[in-house]
Write a protein that holds these residues in place. Sequence first.
Motif, short mmCIF file in Angstrom:
data_model
loop_
_atom_site.label_atom_id
_atom_site.label_comp_id
_atom_site.label_asym_id
_atom_site.label_seq_id
_atom_site.Cartn_x
_atom_site.Cartn_y
_atom_site.Cartn_z
N ILE A 167 0.82 -1.21 0.00
CA ILE A 167 0.00 0.00 0.00
C ILE A 167 0.86 1.26 0.00
O ILE A 167 1.83 1.36 0.74
CB ILE A 167 -0.88 0.06 1.27
CG1 ILE A 167 -1.71 -1.21 1.43
CG2 ILE A 167 -1.76 1.31 1.27
CD1 ILE A 167 -2.67 -1.48 0.32
N GLY A 168 0.45 2.24 -0.80
CA GLY A 168 1.05 3.57 -0.79
C GLY A 168 -0.05 4.62 -0.72
O GLY A 168 -1.05 4.50 -1.42
N LEU A 202 -9.35 1.02 5.87
CA LEU A 202 -9.95 0.26 4.78
C LEU A 202 -8.94 -0.75 4.21
O LEU A 202 -9.26 -1.90 3.96
CB LEU A 202 -10.41 1.23 3.68
CG LEU A 202 -11.08 0.62 2.45
CD1 LEU A 202 -12.52 0.23 2.78
CD2 LEU A 202 -11.08 1.63 1.31
N LEU A 203 -7.70 -0.30 4.04
CA LEU A 203 -6.69 -1.12 3.37
C LEU A 203 -6.03 -2.15 4.29
O LEU A 203 -5.20 -2.93 3.84
CB LEU A 203 -5.63 -0.22 2.73
CG LEU A 203 -6.18 0.62 1.57
CD1 LEU A 203 -5.14 1.62 1.09
CD2 LEU A 203 -6.65 -0.26 0.43
N LYS A 204 -6.42 -2.18 5.54
CA LYS A 204 -5.92 -3.22 6.44
C LYS A 204 -6.68 -4.53 6.25
O LYS A 204 -6.30 -5.56 6.79
CB LYS A 204 -6.01 -2.76 7.90
CG LYS A 204 -4.96 -1.74 8.22
CD LYS A 204 -4.97 -1.36 9.67
CE LYS A 204 -3.81 -0.39 9.87
NZ LYS A 204 -3.85 0.33 11.08
N LYS A 205 -7.73 -4.48 5.48
CA LYS A 205 -8.57 -5.66 5.26
C LYS A 205 -8.07 -6.43 4.04
O LYS A 205 -8.24 -6.01 2.90
CB LYS A 205 -10.02 -5.22 5.08
CG LYS A 205 -10.50 -4.48 6.33
CD LYS A 205 -11.87 -3.93 6.20
CE LYS A 205 -12.20 -3.23 7.51
NZ LYS A 205 -13.50 -2.69 7.55
N GLU A 206 -7.41 -7.56 4.32
CA GLU A 206 -6.78 -8.35 3.25
C GLU A 206 -7.75 -8.77 2.14
O GLU A 206 -7.41 -8.67 0.97
CB GLU A 206 -6.06 -9.57 3.83
CG GLU A 206 -4.76 -9.24 4.52
CD GLU A 206 -3.73 -8.57 3.61
OE1 GLU A 206 -3.60 -8.94 2.43
OE2 GLU A 206 -3.05 -7.66 4.10
N PRO A 207 -8.96 -9.26 2.48
CA PRO A 207 -9.87 -9.66 1.39
C PRO A 207 -10.19 -8.50 0.44
O PRO A 207 -10.29 -8.68 -0.76
CB PRO A 207 -11.12 -10.14 2.12
CG PRO A 207 -10.68 -10.47 3.50
CD PRO A 207 -9.53 -9.55 3.79
N LEU A 208 -10.33 -7.31 1.01
CA LEU A 208 -10.62 -6.12 0.22
C LEU A 208 -9.44 -5.81 -0.72
O LEU A 208 -9.63 -5.51 -1.90
CB LEU A 208 -10.91 -4.95 1.15
CG LEU A 208 -11.49 -3.74 0.47
CD1 LEU A 208 -12.84 -3.42 1.07
CD2 LEU A 208 -10.56 -2.58 0.66
N LYS A 209 -8.23 -5.87 -0.18
CA LYS A 209 -7.04 -5.63 -1.01
C LYS A 209 -6.94 -6.65 -2.14
O LYS A 209 -6.62 -6.29 -3.27
CB LYS A 209 -5.77 -5.68 -0.15
CG LYS A 209 -5.59 -4.46 0.72
CD LYS A 209 -4.43 -4.48 1.67
CE LYS A 209 -3.29 -5.39 1.44
NZ LYS A 209 -2.24 -5.34 2.47
#
Length: 152
Positions: A62-63, A122-129
């Motif tokens: 993530i950036g 939001l981006l801490k959620k692996e399935p979402l990423k």
Amino acid sequence: MKILDVLDKDAILIDLKSKDKIGILNELVEPASRITGIDHKQMVQVLMERERLGSTGIGGGIGIPHGKLKNLDKLVLGFGLSRDGVDFESMDGRPTHIFFLLITPEHSTDLHLKLLARVSRLLKKEPLKEMMMKAKSAEEIVSIISEDDDDF
């Protein structure tokens, strides 16, 4: 306010081509510059000044490049996806794939910090990423974000 309240669909790039940090920033800024009418070079300069303080590559692929501009009247949020990944000088040393670009007016510190925190959560959620990495269109990115787009 929700992420999708400020993320302009025209600023969602699902196939970034650049292989380095400056190239990625230039690509991410292109639609933001068009949307706001702010000079492209000025936006990139603000982002690079922030990068010199420490990389906004937070790890985990993530950036979140971000900065503040004097002559901006509303915040700008963009999204970019690099399928191959880029060396964004991330904290974990791994390639960065998912980017959220945030540029806010100079005196909107509270909003700037709230949106940074919301995007980070939001981006801490692996399935979402994982779903974002597979997205084929801006519409898919919007749909994925909408699944977990809480007010901030």
